[in-house]
Write an enzyme that holds these catalytic residues in place. Structure first.
Site, PDB file in Angstrom:
ATOM      1  N   GLU A 300       0.828  -1.216   0.000  1.00 35.42           N
ATOM      2  CA  GLU A 300       0.000   0.000   0.000  1.00 35.42           C
ATOM      3  C   GLU A 300       0.860   1.262   0.000  1.00 35.42           C
ATOM      4  OE1 GLU A 300      -2.320  -0.321   3.554  1.00 35.42           O
ATOM      5  OE2 GLU A 300      -3.637  -1.841   2.727  1.00 35.42           O
ATOM      6  N   GLY A 302       2.081   4.969  -0.581  1.00 31.66           N
ATOM      7  CA  GLY A 302       1.503   6.291  -0.837  1.00 31.66           C
ATOM      8  C   GLY A 302       2.626   7.261  -1.192  1.00 31.66           C
ATOM      9  N   ARG A 303       3.378   7.604  -0.159  1.00 29.83           N
ATOM     10  CA  ARG A 303       4.441   8.604  -0.307  1.00 29.83           C
ATOM     11  C   ARG A 303       5.429   8.283  -1.442  1.00 29.83           C
ATOM     12  NH1 ARG A 303       6.034  11.658   4.077  1.00 29.83           N
ATOM     13  NH2 ARG A 303       5.094  10.096   5.437  1.00 29.83           N
ATOM     14  N   ARG A 338       3.058  19.611   6.677  1.00 32.62           N
ATOM     15  CA  ARG A 338       4.057  18.660   7.194  1.00 32.62           C
ATOM     16  C   ARG A 338       5.150  19.303   8.055  1.00 32.62           C
ATOM     17  NH1 ARG A 338       7.009  15.712   4.705  1.00 32.62           N
ATOM     18  NH2 ARG A 338       6.596  13.898   5.990  1.00 32.62           N
ATOM     19  N   TYR A 342       5.264  17.731  11.735  1.00 31.93           N
ATOM     20  CA  TYR A 342       6.296  16.716  12.006  1.00 31.93           C
ATOM     21  C   TYR A 342       7.706  17.281  11.927  1.00 31.93           C
ATOM     22  CZ  TYR A 342       2.222  14.341   9.902  1.00 31.93           C
ATOM     23  OH  TYR A 342       0.961  13.956   9.551  1.00 31.93           O
ATOM     24  N   CYS A 369      -1.790  33.091  11.120  1.00 30.56           N
ATOM     25  CA  CYS A 369      -1.628  33.827  12.359  1.00 30.56           C
ATOM     26  C   CYS A 369      -1.191  32.913  13.512  1.00 30.56           C
ATOM     27  CB  CYS A 369      -2.961  34.509  12.670  1.00 30.56           C
ATOM     28  SG  CYS A 369      -2.915  35.532  14.101  1.00 30.56           S
ATOM     29  N   TYR A 398       0.772  13.883   1.066  1.00 27.44           N
ATOM     30  CA  TYR A 398       0.305  14.551   2.288  1.00 27.44           C
ATOM     31  C   TYR A 398       0.530  16.063   2.193  1.00 27.44           C
ATOM     32  CZ  TYR A 398       0.676   9.668   3.508  1.00 27.44           C
ATOM     33  OH  TYR A 398       0.562   8.303   3.483  1.00 27.44           O
TER      34      TYR A 398
HETATM   35  N1  LLP Z   1      -1.571   1.981   4.446  1.00 31.70           N
HETATM   36  C1  LLP Z   1      -2.070   2.433   5.600  1.00 31.70           C
HETATM   37  C2  LLP Z   1      -3.003   1.592   6.350  1.00 31.70           C
HETATM   38  C3  LLP Z   1      -1.686   3.688   6.095  1.00 31.70           C
HETATM   39  O1  LLP Z   1      -2.185   4.108   7.259  1.00 31.70           O
HETATM   40  C4  LLP Z   1      -0.786   4.486   5.343  1.00 31.70           C
HETATM   41  C5  LLP Z   1      -0.375   5.812   5.827  1.00 31.70           C
HETATM   42  C6  LLP Z   1      -0.297   3.980   4.127  1.00 31.70           C
HETATM   43  C7  LLP Z   1      -0.708   2.717   3.703  1.00 31.70           C
HETATM   44  C8  LLP Z   1       0.646   4.735   3.246  1.00 31.70           C
HETATM   45  O2  LLP Z   1       1.866   4.976   3.830  1.00 31.70           O
HETATM   46  P1  LLP Z   1       3.053   5.672   2.990  1.00 31.70           P
HETATM   47  O3  LLP Z   1       3.499   4.707   1.912  1.00 31.70           O
HETATM   48  O4  LLP Z   1       2.512   6.910   2.395  1.00 31.70           O
HETATM   49  O5  LLP Z   1       4.083   5.941   3.984  1.00 31.70           O
HETATM   50  N2  LLP Z   1       0.676  12.630   7.098  1.00 31.70           N
HETATM   51  C9  LLP Z   1       1.929  11.943   7.367  1.00 31.70           C
HETATM   52  C10 LLP Z   1       1.876  10.507   6.930  1.00 31.70           C
HETATM   53  C11 LLP Z   1       0.730   9.703   7.529  1.00 31.70           C
HETATM   54  C12 LLP Z   1       0.656   8.294   7.023  1.00 31.70           C
HETATM   55  C13 LLP Z   1      -0.607   7.619   7.444  1.00 31.70           C
HETATM   56  N3  LLP Z   1      -0.784   6.304   6.927  1.00 31.70           N
HETATM   57  C14 LLP Z   1       3.063  12.702   6.690  1.00 31.70           C
HETATM   58  O6  LLP Z   1       2.819  13.729   6.077  1.00 31.70           O
HETATM   59  O7  LLP Z   1       4.219  12.299   6.817  1.00 31.70           O
END
Ligand code: LLP
Length: 446
Positions: A300, A302-303, A338, A342, A369, A398
């Site tokens: 899965e 994302g990033r 971000r 973080y 502000c 994100y």
């Molecule tokens: N699968 C599940 C169940 C997740 O909760 C997440 C991310 C992913 C896949 C994807 O993860 P990735 O490959 O993107 O790392 N807002 C934060 C990141 C929060 C991630 C939440 N879950 C940031 O900007 O770093």
């Protein structure tokens, strides 16, 4: 509603082309300007206005293909929370990705983008009865986060006379060595069923009408720069699979989640999908062979699919020499949350003077502000002035998806670049968006 920009306005004559970030990069420096593919980011900012999110189509497709090459036999579900832009989701669908969705809203968007229902996993630790109903009606698999959720879901499925296919979200108790706010697989995290309870819960599910348990799911965290935690999680997931099989369960799917980090900082390299494959595939394959099972592997990401596809362009409003040299730009944590959330690092370049030497140390702040509205701290940059355009790199994950309207700030536009074409995929909001859905109560009108 969506405009196609005039190509010639954005392409400047090519005097010198310097690839900025790696040999296959979609970002280059041409005649001192930042280019994405063949589009001049400074000219694009002038034309479209800022803040602006700009994404490279070729980079997006290439990132997805890198996963397909590294994991030819696995399903890749794009984590929609990283970027919910409909056009990007459409491209992900074209490239054969499924989707990890975390809400009914994300489910609707990915179905609209054309992702098949068989390639969708509906995740979430806090689903309502309505969420369960919607997932059942949509015919998508769900990841069940607790023993308690299992019982709720069984009742709903039975009432609807339908069967819900489920995976169990495992809490594998693995430390991913990342920012504590985005570590999800720790014992103390809110996600998943404690590893030692999963097999029993699976067995319970096997006896429940309306429920068909088909596999296991985990996700240990995000922006992980070391492959060892993934290997550890894969091993623990296979231990649980073995326990389920020993109890007579069938494991058709094993989902190892996302989490692969990217190189935000010039000094902090990240593993590639190939590195991830080298860490987890031998464990997965050997253990499956030993157990005599052939489950489908799911990832899965994302990033690592979207982050480096996108820059966020923002214009300098004020350069203020105070106790600190501040550069106040038109995007704050309302646009890119971000750094505030973080303390994340996003590399910053000046879009119209990309090769100019760094002369000053600046802290880049937004228009919000709050003192915490800092996008980049103590950065060495060329001397800046009002009207300069800064590009925040690696803003595709994100970024827009966490943008807000805080302080009465409408959300920015998103543009997709392909060759010398730049097309708006989401128009900028205006002040009317701040009023959307609101009314003045009639009894207060007079
Ligand atoms: N699968 C599940 C169940 C997740 O909760 C997440 C991310 C992913 C896949 C994807 O993860 P990735 O490959 O993107 O790392 N807002 C934060 C990141 C929060 C991630 C939440 N879950 C940031 O900007 O770093």
């Amino acid at each position: 509603m969506f405009s196609l920009l005039h190509r010639n306005d954005l392409v400047i004559p090519e005097r010198s082309v310097k690839i900025m970030f790696g040999p296959k990069s979609h970002l280059t420096s041409r005649s001192d300007h930042l280019f994405m593919e063949d589009v001049d980011c400074f000219a694009l900012a002038q034309q479209q206005g800022t803040p602006l999110y700009v994404t490279s189509e070729s980079r997006l497709r290439e990132n997805i293909r890198a996963y397909h090459r590294a994991f030819p036999h696995a399903d890749k579900y794009f984590a929609v929370k990283a970027n919910g832009n409909l056009t990007l989701l459409r491209i992900a669908a074209q490239e054969g990705m499924g989707a990890d969705v975390f809400s009914a809203g994300e489910l609707s968007v990915v179905r609209m983008a054309g992702i098949p229902r068989d390639m969708i996993l509906y995740n979430g630790n806090s689903k309502s009865e309505k969420d369960h109903e919607m997932a059942i009606l949509a015919g998508v698999r769900m990841s069940v986060d607790s023993r308690e959720e299992l019982e709720h879901l069984a009742k709903t499925a039975k009432r609807m006379g339908r069967e819900a296919e489920i995976l169990f979200r495992v809490n594998p108790d693995v430390s991913p060595k990342t920012h504590p706010k985005i570590a999800t697989g720790l014992r103390s995290s809110k996600f998943g069923i404690p590893a030692e309870q999963v097999a029993q819960t699976y067995q319970r599910a096997m006896g429940l009408a309306g429920i068909k348990p088909v596999g296991l799911h985990c996700h240990i965290g995000s922006q992980i720069l070391d492959t060892l935690p993934f290997a550890e999680a894969a091993g623990k997931m296979m231990d649980i699979a073995a326990a389920v099989v020993a109890l007579g369960g069938k494991v058709h799917r094993i989902d190892l989640g996302g989490g692969l980090g990217i190189q935000y900082h010039p000094d902090l390299p990240a593993p590639t999908p190939d590195d991830l494959a080298a860490a987890v595939l031998p464990i997965f394959q050997d253990r499956c062979r030993d157990l005599g099972i052939a489950p489908r592997l799911i990832l899965e990401p994302g990033r690592s699919i979207v982050a480096d596809t996108t820059v966020m362009l923002t214009t300098v409003n004020v350069v203020k020499r105070a106790h600190v040299n501040f550069v106040a730009v038109d995007a704050g944590f309302n646009v890119l949350a971000r750094p505030m959330l973080y303390d994340s690092y996003h590399h910053v370049v000046v879009a119209s003077r990309i090769d100019a030497p760094a002369e000053e140390t600046y802290t880049v702040v937004g228009p919000i502000c709050e003192t915490g509205d800092v996008l980049a701290k103590d950065r060495r940059l060329p001397a800046l002035e009002r009207g300069d355009v800064l590009a925040f790199l690696d803003a595709g994950a994100y970024g827009f998806s966490m943008a807000s309207q805080y302080n009465g700030q409408p959300r920015p536009a998103e543009v997709l670049v392909s060759g010398d074409q730049a097309e708006v995929t989401r128009r900028a909001e205006d002040a009317s968006a701040l009023l959307a859905g609101q009314r003045i109560l009639p009894r207060l009108m007079w």
